[in-house]
Design an enzyme around this catalytic site. Structure first.
Site, short mmCIF file in Angstrom:
data_model
loop_
_atom_site.label_atom_id
_atom_site.label_comp_id
_atom_site.label_asym_id
_atom_site.label_seq_id
_atom_site.Cartn_x
_atom_site.Cartn_y
_atom_site.Cartn_z
N HIS A 173 0.70 45.39 -86.50
CA HIS A 173 2.06 44.81 -86.61
C HIS A 173 2.93 45.31 -85.45
O HIS A 173 3.95 45.97 -85.66
CB HIS A 173 2.61 45.25 -87.96
CG HIS A 173 3.85 44.56 -88.44
ND1 HIS A 173 4.94 44.31 -87.65
CD2 HIS A 173 4.17 44.07 -89.67
CE1 HIS A 173 5.88 43.72 -88.35
NE2 HIS A 173 5.43 43.56 -89.59
N ARG A 182 0.10 52.20 -94.57
CA ARG A 182 1.22 52.50 -93.65
C ARG A 182 1.90 53.82 -93.98
O ARG A 182 2.49 54.45 -93.11
CB ARG A 182 2.29 51.40 -93.72
CG ARG A 182 1.88 50.05 -93.18
CD ARG A 182 3.08 49.11 -93.12
NE ARG A 182 3.80 49.04 -94.38
CZ ARG A 182 5.07 48.67 -94.50
NH1 ARG A 182 5.78 48.37 -93.42
NH2 ARG A 182 5.64 48.61 -95.68
N ARG A 205 9.48 52.46 -88.99
CA ARG A 205 9.99 51.14 -88.60
C ARG A 205 9.85 50.99 -87.08
O ARG A 205 10.67 51.47 -86.31
CB ARG A 205 11.44 50.96 -89.03
CG ARG A 205 12.11 49.70 -88.50
CD ARG A 205 11.55 48.43 -89.10
NE ARG A 205 11.91 48.29 -90.51
CZ ARG A 205 11.47 47.31 -91.30
NH1 ARG A 205 10.62 46.41 -90.83
NH2 ARG A 205 11.84 47.24 -92.56
N ASP A 230 9.72 34.01 -88.53
CA ASP A 230 8.64 34.69 -89.27
C ASP A 230 7.52 33.67 -89.43
O ASP A 230 7.53 32.86 -90.35
CB ASP A 230 9.16 35.18 -90.62
CG ASP A 230 8.22 36.18 -91.28
OD1 ASP A 230 7.10 36.39 -90.75
OD2 ASP A 230 8.59 36.74 -92.32
N GLU A 248 1.78 40.08 -83.58
CA GLU A 248 0.85 40.81 -84.44
C GLU A 248 -0.55 40.19 -84.42
O GLU A 248 -0.75 39.06 -84.85
CB GLU A 248 1.40 40.82 -85.87
CG GLU A 248 2.84 41.32 -85.94
CD GLU A 248 3.43 41.21 -87.32
OE1 GLU A 248 2.68 41.40 -88.30
OE2 GLU A 248 4.64 40.92 -87.44
#
Length: 301
Positions: free
Chosen positions: A170, A101, A75, A214, A273
């Protein structure tokens, strides 16, 4: 694991500059120490977790509650999203943000160019990825740690059929106080608001974060500027072969719901991003390559 890390270090280290060590959770990482920067990159996810240019503070944010374990994404830092972004459109049970990931990547090379150090890691399709996505691919993440941070994502279609894919670097940027930061460079750009049923809207002026944010900014190639009066610095993100920019901050309620995010950490981060998602997904013919690049620079305010 220790023996494997020692063997990698024997093969790839640059004495005094780059070495393989055991990182959090025993996961192998490359540590860079050069006159121009200090940095870290994990083989888990091909994931950059730290970059401090000489004379500066840490630029990237990593949660204190991140799970450092196989099968879980780190994270913070710079997760690599591929070959879809967010949830998989046709399969809600598929892993969020794609397949790579949480994979153990392989180290291809560590090279020194002047006072900068480039770490290249790659991963490829296998039985595990084909469970979710049938395509054959090779994905390379090349990170150059210097006075600037350069990130290149190179995808190759190694199969016999065309592929349509999404991708994102990201990046979590560390900030002093999210409510005082400003993001510039997206004025008059249309975006999809994921907090409002993906409605299409236009950005007016600079971005000020006042609630959960977002957004997928569409058809944008311009540089993004992050101004942080608390840490007294300005971060500039430029990009190549990227047509979308995602801006994300979970705000208090969403952060509280994330088990790998401390309750107050949303105030210390913003994701900017470099990406190709939604209608700007990449189409690759067999044997074709696509390279997307992000370059991060930091200057004092």
């Amino acid at each position: 694991m220790e023996g494997a890390i020692a063997e990698l270090d024997r093969r790839f280290e640059i004495p005094g500059t780059a070495q393989l060590v055991e990182g959090n959770g025993g996961l192998p990482k490359v540590v860079i120490r050069s006159p121009k920067a200090i940095g870290e990159m994990y083989l888990h996810g091909g994931h950059v977790t730290s970059w401090m240019p000489a004379g500066g503070e840490e630029v990237l944010f990593v949660s204190s509650q991140s799970r450092w374990e196989p099968g879980r994404a780190i994270r913070g830092g710079v997760p690599v999203c591929f070959p879809w972004f967010g949830g998989k459109a046709d399969d809600p049970t598929a892993p969020a943000h794609g397949l790579v990931r949480t994979k153990a990547w392989q180290l291809e090379s560590i090279a020194q160019f002047g006072e900068a150090v480039t770490v290249s890691m790659f991963t490829e399709s296998d039985e595990a990825t084909k469970r979710w996505w049938p395509a054959d691919f090779r994905l390379l993440h090349r990170a150059t740690f210097g006075q600037e941070l350069s990130l290149e994502l190179v995808v190759t279609n190694t199969g016999r059929t065309s592929q349509r894919l999404e991708e994102a670097l990201h990046a979590y940027h560390r900030v002093g106080n999210i409510e005082k930061t400003r993001v510039r460079g997206l004025d008059t750009v249309y975006y999809l608001d994921k907090t409002d049923s993906n409605r299409k809207k236009m950005q007016h002026g600079e971005i000020v974060i006042v609630s959960e944010t977002d957004r997928v900014y569409l058809n944008t190639r311009d540089a993004i500027e992050l101004e942080d009066p608390v840490l007294r610095r300005r971060t500039c993100v430029t990009k190549e072969n990227s047509r979308t920019t995602v801006v994300w901050n979970p705000w208090a309620q969403k952060a509280h719901a994330l088990s790998d995010f401390a309750d107050d950490e949303w105030t210390q981060m913003i994701c900017i991003e470099t990406s190709n998602v939604s209608d700007f997904a990449v189409n690759l013919a067999p044997g074709q390559h696509h390279k997307m690049k992000a370059l991060v620079r930091v200057a004092d305010l």
